[in-house]
Scaffold this active site. Structure first.
Site, PDB file in Angstrom:
ATOM      1  N   SER A 139       0.819  -1.213   0.000  1.00  0.00           N
ATOM      2  CA  SER A 139       0.000   0.000   0.000  1.00  0.00           C
ATOM      3  C   SER A 139       0.851   1.261   0.000  1.00  0.00           C
ATOM      4  O   SER A 139       1.921   1.302   0.622  1.00  0.00           O
ATOM      5  CB  SER A 139      -0.879  -0.010   1.254  1.00  0.00           C
ATOM      6  OG  SER A 139      -1.510   1.233   1.405  1.00  0.00           O
ATOM      7  N   TYR A 163      -1.745  -0.223  10.628  1.00  0.00           N
ATOM      8  CA  TYR A 163      -1.985  -0.868   9.327  1.00  0.00           C
ATOM      9  C   TYR A 163      -0.745  -0.730   8.441  1.00  0.00           C
ATOM     10  O   TYR A 163      -0.237  -1.720   7.894  1.00  0.00           O
ATOM     11  CB  TYR A 163      -3.210  -0.227   8.650  1.00  0.00           C
ATOM     12  CG  TYR A 163      -3.377  -0.596   7.194  1.00  0.00           C
ATOM     13  CD1 TYR A 163      -3.601  -1.908   6.815  1.00  0.00           C
ATOM     14  CD2 TYR A 163      -3.316   0.381   6.195  1.00  0.00           C
ATOM     15  CE1 TYR A 163      -3.750  -2.247   5.474  1.00  0.00           C
ATOM     16  CE2 TYR A 163      -3.472   0.055   4.858  1.00  0.00           C
ATOM     17  CZ  TYR A 163      -3.679  -1.255   4.497  1.00  0.00           C
ATOM     18  OH  TYR A 163      -3.817  -1.594   3.168  1.00  0.00           O
ATOM     19  N   LYS A 167       2.009  -3.628   6.951  1.00  0.00           N
ATOM     20  CA  LYS A 167       2.364  -3.833   5.523  1.00  0.00           C
ATOM     21  C   LYS A 167       3.878  -3.699   5.347  1.00  0.00           C
ATOM     22  O   LYS A 167       4.505  -4.463   4.602  1.00  0.00           O
ATOM     23  CB  LYS A 167       1.636  -2.810   4.648  1.00  0.00           C
ATOM     24  CG  LYS A 167       0.136  -3.036   4.524  1.00  0.00           C
ATOM     25  CD  LYS A 167      -0.171  -4.244   3.665  1.00  0.00           C
ATOM     26  CE  LYS A 167      -1.661  -4.481   3.532  1.00  0.00           C
ATOM     27  NZ  LYS A 167      -1.997  -5.757   2.873  1.00  0.00           N
ATOM     28  N   ASN A 214     -13.697   5.560   3.555  1.00  0.00           N
ATOM     29  CA  ASN A 214     -13.010   6.136   2.392  1.00  0.00           C
ATOM     30  C   ASN A 214     -13.938   7.023   1.584  1.00  0.00           C
ATOM     31  O   ASN A 214     -15.157   6.864   1.594  1.00  0.00           O
ATOM     32  CB  ASN A 214     -12.439   5.020   1.511  1.00  0.00           C
ATOM     33  CG  ASN A 214     -11.420   4.195   2.268  1.00  0.00           C
ATOM     34  OD1 ASN A 214     -11.684   3.046   2.602  1.00  0.00           O
ATOM     35  ND2 ASN A 214     -10.295   4.800   2.582  1.00  0.00           N
TER      36      ASN A 214
HETATM   37  P1  NAD Z   1     -11.259  -6.459   1.126  1.00  0.00           P
HETATM   38  O1  NAD Z   1     -11.485  -6.381   2.585  1.00  0.00           O
HETATM   39  O2  NAD Z   1     -12.406  -6.193   0.220  1.00  0.00           O
HETATM   40  O3  NAD Z   1     -10.630  -7.880   0.744  1.00  0.00           O
HETATM   41  C1  NAD Z   1      -9.838  -8.621   1.647  1.00  0.00           C
HETATM   42  C2  NAD Z   1     -10.383 -10.038   1.661  1.00  0.00           C
HETATM   43  O4  NAD Z   1      -9.598 -10.811   2.584  1.00  0.00           O
HETATM   44  C3  NAD Z   1     -11.840 -10.107   2.136  1.00  0.00           C
HETATM   45  O5  NAD Z   1     -12.578 -10.907   1.221  1.00  0.00           O
HETATM   46  C4  NAD Z   1     -11.750 -10.777   3.504  1.00  0.00           C
HETATM   47  O6  NAD Z   1     -12.901 -11.556   3.787  1.00  0.00           O
HETATM   48  C5  NAD Z   1     -10.484 -11.611   3.347  1.00  0.00           C
HETATM   49  N1  NAD Z   1      -9.796 -11.911   4.607  1.00  0.00           N
HETATM   50  C6  NAD Z   1      -9.535 -11.045   5.621  1.00  0.00           C
HETATM   51  N2  NAD Z   1      -8.885 -11.700   6.601  1.00  0.00           N
HETATM   52  C7  NAD Z   1      -8.724 -12.977   6.188  1.00  0.00           C
HETATM   53  C8  NAD Z   1      -8.133 -14.140   6.776  1.00  0.00           C
HETATM   54  N3  NAD Z   1      -7.583 -14.112   7.996  1.00  0.00           N
HETATM   55  N4  NAD Z   1      -8.137 -15.294   6.069  1.00  0.00           N
HETATM   56  C9  NAD Z   1      -8.711 -15.334   4.839  1.00  0.00           C
HETATM   57  N5  NAD Z   1      -9.299 -14.273   4.248  1.00  0.00           N
HETATM   58  C10 NAD Z   1      -9.301 -13.108   4.921  1.00  0.00           C
HETATM   59  O7  NAD Z   1     -10.039  -5.476   0.792  1.00  0.00           O
HETATM   60  P2  NAD Z   1      -9.479  -4.988  -0.614  1.00  0.00           P
HETATM   61  O8  NAD Z   1      -9.775  -3.555  -0.751  1.00  0.00           O
HETATM   62  O9  NAD Z   1      -9.881  -5.939  -1.680  1.00  0.00           O
HETATM   63  O10 NAD Z   1      -7.921  -5.110  -0.306  1.00  0.00           O
HETATM   64  C11 NAD Z   1      -7.164  -6.262  -0.648  1.00  0.00           C
HETATM   65  C12 NAD Z   1      -5.750  -6.071  -0.144  1.00  0.00           C
HETATM   66  O11 NAD Z   1      -5.210  -4.876  -0.698  1.00  0.00           O
HETATM   67  C13 NAD Z   1      -5.628  -5.934   1.369  1.00  0.00           C
HETATM   68  O12 NAD Z   1      -4.482  -6.640   1.787  1.00  0.00           O
HETATM   69  C14 NAD Z   1      -5.444  -4.444   1.567  1.00  0.00           C
HETATM   70  O13 NAD Z   1      -4.698  -4.157   2.727  1.00  0.00           O
HETATM   71  C15 NAD Z   1      -4.676  -4.063   0.318  1.00  0.00           C
HETATM   72  N6  NAD Z   1      -4.871  -2.641  -0.054  1.00  0.00           N
HETATM   73  C16 NAD Z   1      -6.138  -2.164  -0.234  1.00  0.00           C
HETATM   74  C17 NAD Z   1      -6.319  -0.828  -0.543  1.00  0.00           C
HETATM   75  C18 NAD Z   1      -7.712  -0.250  -0.707  1.00  0.00           C
HETATM   76  O14 NAD Z   1      -7.863   0.976  -0.616  1.00  0.00           O
HETATM   77  N7  NAD Z   1      -8.735  -1.053  -0.969  1.00  0.00           N
HETATM   78  C19 NAD Z   1      -5.210   0.025  -0.709  1.00  0.00           C
HETATM   79  C20 NAD Z   1      -3.930  -0.516  -0.548  1.00  0.00           C
HETATM   80  C21 NAD Z   1      -3.777  -1.868  -0.215  1.00  0.00           C
HETATM   81  N1  UDP Z   2     -12.094  12.327   2.679  1.00  0.00           N
HETATM   82  C1  UDP Z   2     -13.092  13.234   2.974  1.00  0.00           C
HETATM   83  N2  UDP Z   2     -14.263  12.774   3.524  1.00  0.00           N
HETATM   84  C2  UDP Z   2     -14.475  11.447   3.769  1.00  0.00           C
HETATM   85  C3  UDP Z   2     -13.454  10.522   3.460  1.00  0.00           C
HETATM   86  C4  UDP Z   2     -12.271  11.007   2.919  1.00  0.00           C
HETATM   87  O1  UDP Z   2     -12.933  14.441   2.765  1.00  0.00           O
HETATM   88  O2  UDP Z   2     -15.550  11.081   4.275  1.00  0.00           O
HETATM   89  C5  UDP Z   2     -10.854  12.826   2.065  1.00  0.00           C
HETATM   90  C6  UDP Z   2      -9.586  12.492   2.827  1.00  0.00           C
HETATM   91  O3  UDP Z   2      -9.306  13.516   3.773  1.00  0.00           O
HETATM   92  C7  UDP Z   2      -8.550  12.416   1.703  1.00  0.00           C
HETATM   93  C8  UDP Z   2      -9.353  11.878   0.516  1.00  0.00           C
HETATM   94  O4  UDP Z   2     -10.719  12.154   0.819  1.00  0.00           O
HETATM   95  O5  UDP Z   2      -8.099  13.715   1.358  1.00  0.00           O
HETATM   96  C9  UDP Z   2      -9.195  10.370   0.309  1.00  0.00           C
HETATM   97  O6  UDP Z   2      -9.460   9.727   1.536  1.00  0.00           O
HETATM   98  P1  UDP Z   2      -9.567   8.120   1.616  1.00  0.00           P
HETATM   99  O7  UDP Z   2      -9.847   7.769   3.047  1.00  0.00           O
HETATM  100  O8  UDP Z   2     -10.509   7.634   0.576  1.00  0.00           O
HETATM  101  O9  UDP Z   2      -8.112   7.641   1.167  1.00  0.00           O
HETATM  102  P2  UDP Z   2      -6.689   7.806   1.913  1.00  0.00           P
HETATM  103  O10 UDP Z   2      -6.741   9.051   2.745  1.00  0.00           O
HETATM  104  O11 UDP Z   2      -6.515   6.580   2.704  1.00  0.00           O
HETATM  105  O12 UDP Z   2      -5.716   7.942   0.805  1.00  0.00           O
END
Ligand code: NAD
Ligand code: UDP
Length: 356
Positions: A139, A163, A167, A214
């Site tokens: 991330s 978090y 990572k 988010n």
């Molecule tokens: P998500 O929560 O939709 O998907 C994660 C999946 O993992 C879910 O289906 C959940 O049920 C499963 N899971 C959680 N704990 C588990 C466990 N102990 N065993 C088996 N399955 C488990 O999240 P996402 O947005 O699809 O994110 C996927 C990955 O990407 C995550 O590792 C997250 O940290 C990373 N990531 C996400 C974002 C984002 O903004 N969505 C940004 C950067 C990194």
């Molecule tokens: N943000 C906002 N209102 C919300 C959620 C997010 O104004 O209810 C803003 C936040 O301050 C940031 C941008 O939207 O500037 C993206 O936030 P998000 O939580 O989606 O992503 P991250 O900050 O983790 O990159």
């Protein structure tokens, strides 16, 4: 045709990646405990890709296993069963994990357990079963408050919440593992920026539990009438309009980035790649709101409130290394993101619980 294991493959990014990989011809095993996903997502993936899998049954191409990545017995069985069926797992995409920053501050033990212990269990099972090709969901949160924007992969790793620390710890573990067995591990750490949007069919998308943390899901839920108005966290940032700027990446672009990473790892000699996956373009909160209003035809009322603790002003990727190493770059605009996000939200106002 490659046999892949996707941990957390039923989640937001995983489900879209499943679709892209099935269309590419890969066979998939998804291991997910459904702690943050619905089995309906993969039923819809199966339908979209022309398969008939359901949560109860499995097909040759898409096998669903409900289990926890911290359960070593379960993990071992997944690898052994695949081998006994004549289709050993050749590579893993590791999505499973917890991802809510605020929750990680309140529950650090759970975050370290699922994200780090879970990854360690997975890596041990892979090693024991001679599977050493991995794509890891990292991330942009690793960069904390970035000094230089756009952010290159060489920027300092300075996470600012549990978090992000979890990572960073997994990335370190992957470095240590690769160094311990030179020329054996093929690893890609993909540092996602802000994944948003949905498949253009509107059949799969992001379905957060409770109040979204988010921006994008919050804006969609205001547009569809589930929430009355958006709080904009800060109007006095040093940005073009005073609101925070992020690099929003369409989840289908991100899914295609995983396909490119798997293809690259399997084709090239053993290596550890660390790549930003972002668009390289920044959009402010107000720009997202306006784009969503255009796409949906709905008003998104908002009020500007105080800054949110821990936020950076601007986070935008330098995605040039991903282009160089994977030949991958984003193809979809903010307007595409909003159009497809709206297709999902308007057809599924309450997410997957709208099923039936
Ligand atoms: P998500 O929560 O939709 O998907 C994660 C999946 O993992 C879910 O289906 C959940 O049920 C499963 N899971 C959680 N704990 C588990 C466990 N102990 N065993 C088996 N399955 C488990 O999240 P996402 O947005 O699809 O994110 C996927 C990955 O990407 C995550 O590792 C997250 O940290 C990373 N990531 C996400 C974002 C984002 O903004 N969505 C940004 C950067 C990194
Ligand atoms: N943000 C906002 N209102 C919300 C959620 C997010 O104004 O209810 C803003 C936040 O301050 C940031 C941008 O939207 O500037 C993206 O936030 P998000 O939580 O989606 O992503 P991250 O900050 O983790 O990159």
């Amino acid at each position: 045709m490659t046999q892949l294991l996707l941990t957390g493959g039923a989640g937001f990014i995983g489900s879209h990646t499943c679709l892209v990989l099935l269309q590419e011809g890969h066979n998939l095993i998804v291991l997910d405990d459904h702690s943050n996903s619905s089995p309906v997502a993969l039923e819809r993936v199966a339908t979209l890709s022309g398969l008939s899998a359901s949560a109860e049954s499995s097909t040759e191409r898409l096998q669903l296993i409900q289990g926890d990545i911290r359960d070593s017995t379960c993990l071992g069985k997944v690898f052994i069963d695949a081998r006994n069926a004549g289709k050993p797992i050749e590579a893993v995409i590791h999505f499973a994990g917890l991802k809510a920053v605020g929750e990680s501050v309140r529950e650090p033990l759970r975050y370290w357990d699922v994200n780090l212990t879970g990854s360690r269990c997975l890596l041990a099972a892979m090693n024991a079963n001679d599977c050493r090709t991995l794509v890891f969901s990292s991330s942009a949160t690793l960069y904390g408050y970035p000094k230089d924007v756009p952010i290159p992969e060489t920027a300092p790793i300075k996470p600012i919440n549990p978090y992000g620390h979890s990572k960073a710890a997994v990335e370190q573990l992957l470095h240590d593992l690769a160094a311990s067995a030179p020329n054996q591990w093929r690893i890609a750490c993909l540092r996602y920026f802000n994944p948003v949007g949905a498949h253009p069919s509107g059949k799969i998308g992001e379905d957060p539990l409770g109040t979204p943390n988010n921006l994008f899901p919050f804006v969609s839920q205001v547009a569809v009438g589930r929430r009355t108005s958006l709080q904009v966290f800060g109007g006095d940032w040093p940005t073009k309009d005073g609101t925070g700027v992020r690099d929003y990446i369409h989840v289908m672009d991100l899914a295609e980035g995983h396909r490119a990473a798997i293809d690259c790892l399997l084709a090239e000699p053993a290596q550890l790649l660390t790549l930003n996956l972002g668009s390289g373009q920044g959009a402010s909160v107000v720009e997202v709101v306006r784009a969503f209003e255009r796409a949906s035809g709905c008003q998104v009322p908002y009020e500007v409130v105080a800054r949110r603790a821990g936020d950076a002003a601007i986070t935008v990727a330098d995605p040039s290394l991903a282009l160089q190493r994977l030949g991958w770059r984003t193809q979809r605009s903010l307007d595409d993101i909003c159009r497809d996000g709206w297709a999902w939200q308007s057809a599924n106002p309450s997410g997957y619980s709208d099923q039936q």
